[in-house]
Design an enzyme around this catalytic site. Sequence first.
Site, short mmCIF file in Angstrom:
data_model
loop_
_atom_site.label_atom_id
_atom_site.label_comp_id
_atom_site.label_asym_id
_atom_site.label_seq_id
_atom_site.Cartn_x
_atom_site.Cartn_y
_atom_site.Cartn_z
N PHE A 117 -0.14 2.24 -5.68
CA PHE A 117 -1.30 2.51 -6.53
C PHE A 117 -1.35 4.01 -6.83
O PHE A 117 -0.71 4.49 -7.74
CB PHE A 117 -2.60 2.03 -5.86
CG PHE A 117 -2.71 0.53 -5.82
CD1 PHE A 117 -3.09 -0.18 -6.95
CD2 PHE A 117 -2.43 -0.17 -4.66
CE1 PHE A 117 -3.19 -1.56 -6.94
CE2 PHE A 117 -2.53 -1.55 -4.63
CZ PHE A 117 -2.90 -2.25 -5.77
N CYS A 118 -2.14 4.74 -6.06
CA CYS A 118 -2.40 6.15 -6.37
C CYS A 118 -1.17 7.03 -6.24
O CYS A 118 -0.99 7.95 -7.04
CB CYS A 118 -3.54 6.66 -5.51
SG CYS A 118 -5.07 5.75 -5.84
#
Length: 183
Positions: A117-118
């Site tokens: 994700f990030c």
Amino acid sequence: MTAALLVIDVQMAFVARREAGHAWGNPQAETKIAALLAGFRSKDMPVWHVHHHGTDPRDDFHASAAGAAVQPCAAPLAGEPVVIKQTSSAFVNTGLEAGLRAAGIETLVIAGGAANFCVESTTRMASDLGFRVSLAEDALINFGSRLRDGRRVPAAEVLAMSLANLDGEFARVAQAAALIAAL
């Protein structure tokens, strides 16, 4: 060429998820993150921290939630910049790019979570912005995932796919020890 360590979202929400039975792809991630921090700090090299603060009060990462607290292995020291983000990429609606450029940072070593994700969003954007990026593959936090058809993908396979997506195109993927040795 000035390099900095960028530690992304090493917060207690990830620990809570692991303790609830969601295995990490890198069980030793906290140890490797701490080693990277120690390596950069011992060379007086810049360390930048990114913390996620969700906008929904029910979010584990909301600023008022226990999950938003930083894991002890990644606690910022006085003088180390901390960037607060509310999106997946640490560059969106933050002063991260401007701060890095003002500090003369051209190369980033990235560790933290969640890998798919990030970390992946930030790595892609850092590369697109012209930063040279190295990704500490054993210092990344991630979990398994469920496919749309209901099949479960184990955490190690999710991590392997994220690394495959990034390696060579957006980042150089290496073990934390190799990145520390190159400082």
